[in-house]
Scaffold this active site. Structure first.
Site, PDB file in Angstrom:
ATOM      1  N   GLY A 166     -16.905 -20.552 -17.966  1.00  7.35           N
ATOM      2  CA  GLY A 166     -16.019 -21.523 -18.585  1.00  7.35           C
ATOM      3  C   GLY A 166     -16.038 -21.391 -20.098  1.00  7.35           C
ATOM      4  O   GLY A 166     -15.035 -21.664 -20.768  1.00  7.35           O
ATOM      5  N   ALA A 167     -17.180 -20.971 -20.649  1.00 15.56           N
ATOM      6  CA  ALA A 167     -17.274 -20.845 -22.096  1.00 15.56           C
ATOM      7  C   ALA A 167     -16.301 -19.788 -22.609  1.00 15.56           C
ATOM      8  O   ALA A 167     -15.781 -19.898 -23.720  1.00 15.56           O
ATOM      9  CB  ALA A 167     -18.703 -20.507 -22.503  1.00 15.56           C
TER      10      ALA A 167
END
Lengths: 510, 676
Positions: A404-405
């Site tokens: 997700g980063a």
């Protein structure tokens, strides 16, 4: 006639003395400059135009009628910083301890209105004992009036607070709502309730400096963007900051002459990424080697060091930089770094400052501390900020961009304009080891098999080309060419136009 | 004189360089110029090293530790076989003086660019080499090698040798069983004392006596010999500037030798070379006393680190000659052809932090910009290096980063050139000895040539803590910084978005603060320069083409070429120049007035803290919170560069708080614990 003119001079001279020689000496003895001296250092020499010098308070309670000094504890007006207009108010601690009265507040509001109308930043210099107690609710009303102006000015003109003395109680909320806060070590403090109240209510014993000093706010609370040794340094650095900022939200970021080749190659960047993927490197090196003349004004340098935020110039023009810092917590995102970067991204977007994002992020920091603290919503702030930003966005993935980063860090999917990756980039859902442990859980007992699986995963995903095949990466670039490529990318985005759908305002997960 | 290399047929098809770093680069440079294919070997850690990139081919030979790569004969031999290298140059260090390596090469018919194994053998043993030298007529330190019966015999021998003498235990070491005697009584006492100490410390009371050389210089002779019986010496190198036996600055010629001494030393050096059947380049080291008596120390059977200074004053490319000699060629010159021309100095740039007791420093060279190399009739700047910006100084190898050499027609100008070259050397990311080298160059005793091997230990007995510049230099810096600041301010005032017709006008008056002094100045910028007027009326002209943001300012200040490293800081610059590291403030007069009101802040009190002296990992914390510790008591162990360093209490105290635990990685000056 002469006499009338002389009277003006006399009145001015008297107003300039503020609280008088003795109080000025006392101010100096505390290592602090006076309100006017501070303005002198902030602005170009001789450029200050003062307003409301003769404003006096109208309070008659508690013997106040006998003491009505001209100016009423705050000096206001405008001047220039390197020739660019800036409005300024500077609280005068020598007059009633800089306490805020109704008229004091009116003076501040007046120049804030002017600043908004005329499109120039506001610099507030805070040095005040608090509310003018003798005035009671009138003073409180004054605070609220200033707060309201801060809110309205937010995103219209840059607002900078220089806290150079006490700033306690409700007074803190005016600087709190401005864009940047600079503080001075040992002579400034900010807190909602002071050490005495803290002791009475909670029994906790703490000094003013520990509770709300410059270092506390620069390192722990993130209320301050930087802490300086003294007034002079803080004021000169405020000038430096102003040079990076546009005057208002209708203007482009300023440009100044530069003496650095935009096509400068940096062969040493080819070896910035260590051979060992778990070895950190200092992202500052990349930032300074991209920047014009190596000049990087880092904001909140002492807080959430796992992400860097600050300003550089490319071809003379301001660019905001957000960069993961592998040296600290492996550069992961967590609550603090997400908050820090999100606010910075939103500032840049509000003021048309292009954003350069340098990515080396292994993911979000795991753990109960993070989850209980609401990392979901804090992480969402950064995601939200990038997603809504319409300014030019250029991203360079240097190494890890996991999970997700990856999405959060100004990815193509969040309307990144130009997304570059170095050949060393690894864009994947997670690191190869973690991925194989999930995909091949049944083989965990067989280290050899797992090693092979890990290698397979690495070969497949530990590179930028899978993402590039899909167009998530516009181009894989040589590290040494990063300055040239980013400068050209921003040059190509100078006329970018992008608008978000109309709405009253968004609802960022605060 | 120069040797021509173009017409000669190339002596070898390919040459493998069994080394790394600057010397590998140095050898490759000459070999390439001769048209020889060059082959590098490298460890895993050196994959991206400069010498690998320079060579035509490269072979990885093992992991980072030299024992498993560069000095592993089997691995190097395998690389030689794989690549079919015709010859091997060993550089210095590593396998260069290993006779086994030379023999292994000979067995496989590969040419060793160096002396025969027998010569390496002969000179490899300290005692044996001394005997051979003495037999060859080389002057050795007078002394008595045999056993000494009693004190009276000791006195007789001492008188024969001449005082002062050194009385030494045969098995001695570390100063034990060692006495210096200046007269008969001291000789008697010294003998007895040494004998007692030797017996108790080493269980061996054999004693010998030799001449004690006071304040010796280290001067060495470069020789070059071929297999046709020719041997020449290429003058000397003075290598007296040493720190703990590590050479720091070398020069050629020596400011001390006269032509007669030089000729005598040269003749003896050649005699020794001939006596051992020497071929190739070699160095005979001597110590020289104040009366120019010289004594043989040892012979190094390889190319020396400091060979460039000899090349600079003789015009001979030593590596080229070594390669030709190895191919069996005859030396192209005789002794009479060798002329010493001008003066050359070498400064060894080490990754050692002089402010921290010369502790080795490792890490990434975030900035590495050596001064530009050039050669003219008036000056030469040469930088032999094996690193580039972005390179890594690793703990596995020698901490030498570069050898900066300058040449000029005479010594003063060579020193001056070196001072400027050091000023212009930009190096960031690691601790390094640049400021210390500048300090050596500026030292009056170095200037006058009054040096000996104890120079550094005597002149910096407490270690190095920076350089205090003379007043005139401080004024030049003040003038320069005011000028730079004005240029910078003018640029600032040209930002976009100004109010038309209300621009900022940059003033001409500044107050520059350097090292606690305030210099009010007025600037008058004219064509080609800025005149800086000081309060006393003195005017300094500052010229140069510095642009804002540049980290190196090459200026002419008051007629003197002045190179400053300038990094912006709040209200001024951090200036590095001639070994000094200065925070310079440049204020307008009003700013200066107000700045004077600011309180002097004491640096944080660290006397009650234990700070980590080097980057490393905590191995062990030996105390607990609340514990009383005595002076000298071990507090904690930090491992850095594979060395365990025990940090001890400086005085009696109570530990109030621990900030680190075993296993923690600490950076320099990180707090380990606090005391009450």
């Amino acid at each position: 006639m002469q006499e009338i003119l002389r009277e003006l001079e006399e009145r001015r001279a008297s107003a300039r003395m503020g609280g008088g020689e003795k109080r000025i000496a006392a101010q100096h003895a505390k290592g602090k400059l006076t309100a006017r001296e501070r303005i002198e250092l902030l602005l170009d020499e001789g450029s200050f135009e003062e307003y409301d010098m003769f404003v006096r308070h109208r309070c008659t309670d508690f013997g106040m009628a006998d003491s009505r000094p001209a100016g009423d504890g705050v000096v206001t007006g405008w001047g220039t910083v390197n020739g660019r207009m800036v409005y300024v108010f500077s609280q005068d601690f020598t007059v009633f301890g800089g306490s805020l009265s109704e008229t004091h507040a009116q003076k501040i509001c007046k120049i804030m209105d002017m600043a908004m109308r005329n499109g120039a930043p506001v610099v507030g210099i805070n040095d005040s004992g608090g509310a003018r107690i003798q005035e009671g609710v009138a003073s409180l009303g004054g605070y609220a009036d200033v707060f309201q102006k801060n809110v309205l000015a937010s995103g219209v003109v840059p607002q900078i607070s220089l806290v150079m003395g006490p700033c306690a109680g409700g007074a803190v909320y005016s600087p709190a709502m401005t864009d940047f806060i600079y503080m001075v070590k040992d002579s400034s403090y900010m807190f909602v309730t002071g050490p005495d109240v803290v002791k009475t209510v909670t029994g906790e014993v703490v000094t003013a400096e520990e509770l709300g000093g410059a270092l506390t706010h620069a390192r722990k609370s993130s209320v301050a963007d930087a802490a300086f040794e003294n007034d002079v340094e803080a004021l000169l650095e405020a000038r430096r900051l102003i040079d990076f900022l546009p005057l208002n939200n209708r203007e482009k970021a300023p440009v100044r002459p530069f003496f650095d080749d935009p096509a400068r190659e940096e062969p040493s960047l080819d070896s910035l990424i260590p051979a060992n993927p778990n070895q950190p490197y200092d992202m500052h090196e990349l930032v300074t080697k991209i920047a014009d003349e190596g000049d990087f004004l880092e904001m909140q340098a002492e807080f959430a060091k796992n992400i860097l935020t600050g300003f550089i110039r490319l071809e003379g023009q301001t660019v905001g930089v957000v960069a993961n810092q592998p040296m600290v917590l492996a550069g992961c995102l967590d609550i603090d770094s997400s908050r820090k970067a999100a606010r910075f991204v939103r500032f840049c977007d509000a003021f048309e400052i292009p954003i350069l994002t340098l990515v080396d992020v292994p993911g979000f920091l795991p753990g109960t501390g993070q989850e209980y603290g609401g990392v979901i919503k804090h992480g969402a702030k950064l995601l939200f900020a990038y997603g809504e930003a319409t300014v030019p966005k250029v991203t360079v993935i240097t190494r890890k961009a996991y999970g997700g980063a990856y999405d959060v860090m100004a990815s193509k999917h969040l309307r990144g304009d130009v997304n570059y990756a170095w050949p060393t980039a690894e864009i994947a859902v997670m690191g190869a080891k973690g991925a194989t442990e999930i995909l091949y859980r049944s083989e965990l007992g067989e280290p050899e098999k797992i090693a092979q699986r890990t290698k397979d995963y690495e070969d497949r995903f530990a590179n930028p080309f899978v993402a590039a095949e899909r167009g998530f990466i516009d181009e894989v670039i040589m590290p040494r060419a990063t300055r040239r490529r980013t400068a050209r990318a921003f040059a190509a985005l100078r006329n970018k136009r992008l608008e978000n759908p109309w709405r009253k305002h968004d609802n960022i997960p605060l | 004189m120069t040797t021509s290399r173009s017409e000669a047929a190339k002596p070898f098809r390919s040459l493998l360089v069994a080394n790394r770093g600057e010397i590998a680069c140095r050898v490759i440079r000459s070999a390439r110029a001769m048209g020889i294919e060059t082959i590098a070997v490298h460890s895993e850690a050196d994959r991206d090293a400069v010498h690998v990139a320079m060579a035509d081919r490269a072979v990885e030979i093992g992991p980072a530790p030299a024992a498993q790569s560069y000095i592993d004969i089997d691995r190097v031999m395998r690389a030689i076989e794989e690549t079919g290298a015709e010859a091997v140059h060993p550089g210095y260090g590593f396998l260069s003086e290993n006779p086994k390596f030379a023999r292994a090469l000979a067995e496989r018919g590969v040419v060793f660019v160096g002396p025969p194994a027998s010569a390496i053998d002969a000179m490899g043993d300290k005692i044996a080499s001394k005997k051979i030298a003495a037999e060859a007529g080389v002057s050795t330190v007078p002394g008595h090698m045999g056993l000494i019966e009693d004190a009276e015999e000791a006195v007789r021998i001492a008188r024969d040798i001449g005082y002062p003498v050194m009385i030494k235990a045969s098995a001695g070491g570390g100063g034990k069983g060692m006495r210096i005697a200046h007269d008969d009584d001291q000789a008697r006492e010294g003998f007895e004392a040494s004998k007692r100490e030797a017996a108790s410390s080493f269980g061996d009371d054999r004693i010998f006596i030799e001449k004690f050389v006071v304040g010796p210089r280290h001067i060495e002779i470069q020789v070059l010999a071929d297999r046709h019986g020719n041997c020449v010496y290429l003058g000397e190198r003075e290598c007296s500037i040493q720190r703990r036996n590590q050479k720091v600055v070398e020069e050629a010629p020596s400011p001390f030798l006269d032509p007669e001494t030089r000729a005598a030393m040269g003749a003896q050096a050649c005699a020794l070379a001939k006596a051992v059947g020497y071929e190739s380049a070699g160095t005979v080291e001597f110590i020289v006393d104040a009366d120019r008596n010289f004594y043989f120390l040892e012979m190094n059977t390889r190319l020396q680190v400091e060979h460039p200074v000899t090349e600079l004053i003789t015009g001979v490319d030593l590596v080229e000659q070594m390669i030709k000699v190895a191919a069996g060629e005859e030396l192209p010159f005789a002794q009479d052809d060798i002329k010493l021309n001008g003066w050359a100095i070498e400064s060894r740039l080490y990754a050692e932090d002089p402010y921290r007791g010369f502790l080795p420093s490792i890490g990434r060279l975030t900035r590495y910009r050596p001064p530009e190399e050039f050669a003219s009739d008036a000056e030469v700047v040469r930088n032999d290096t094996g690193v580039a910006e972005g390179g890594e100084i690793s703990m596995h190898y020698d901490p030498m980063i570069a050898k900066l050499c300058t040449w000029a027609p005479d010594r003063d100008r060579a020193v001056d050139a070196m001072e400027r070259a050091l000023d212009g050397f930009e190096l960031e990311g690691i601790g390094h000895n640049l400021p210390f080298l500048s300090a050596v160059m500026a030292h009056p005793k170095f200037h006058s040539g009054d040096i000996h091997t104890g120079f550094i230990a005597e002149e910096w007995p407490e270690g190095f803590s920076g350089v205090e510049l003379p007043a005139e230099a401080r004024r030049r810096i003040a003038a320069a910084c005011a000028t730079l600041q004005r240029i910078e301010e003018i640029r600032r005032a040209r930002i976009s978005g100004r109010i038309d017709n209300h621009e900022r006008r940059v003033g001409r008056a500044f107050v520059v603060q350097v090292a606690g002094e305030s210099h009010p100045v007025t600037l008058e910028a004219g064509a080609g320069g800025t005149d800086v007027t000081f309060e006393d009326g003195a005017v300094m002209r500052v010229e140069g083409d510095w642009t804002p943001g540049a980290r190196l300012a090459r200026l002419t200040v008051d007629g003197a070429e002045t190179v400053l490293k300038v990094a912006p800081r709040i209200a001024g610059y951090r200036v590095r120049h001639r070994g000094a590291d200065l925070d310079v403030r440049v204020y307008t007069p009003r700013q200066a007035e107000l700045a004077a009101l600011m309180p002097e802040k004491q640096g944080a009190d660290t006397s009650k803290l234990l700070l980590c002296p080097m980057p490393g990992v905590v191995v062990h914390i030996a105390v607990a919170e609340g514990q009383e510790v005595e002076e000298g008591q071990p507090l904690c162990t930090v491992e850095a560069m594979k060395m365990e360093n025990v940090l001890r209490a400086e005085r009696k105290a109570r530990v109030s708080k621990l900030h680190a635990a075993a296993g923690d990685s600490l950076s320099v000056d990180q707090t380990i614990m606090e005391f009450e």
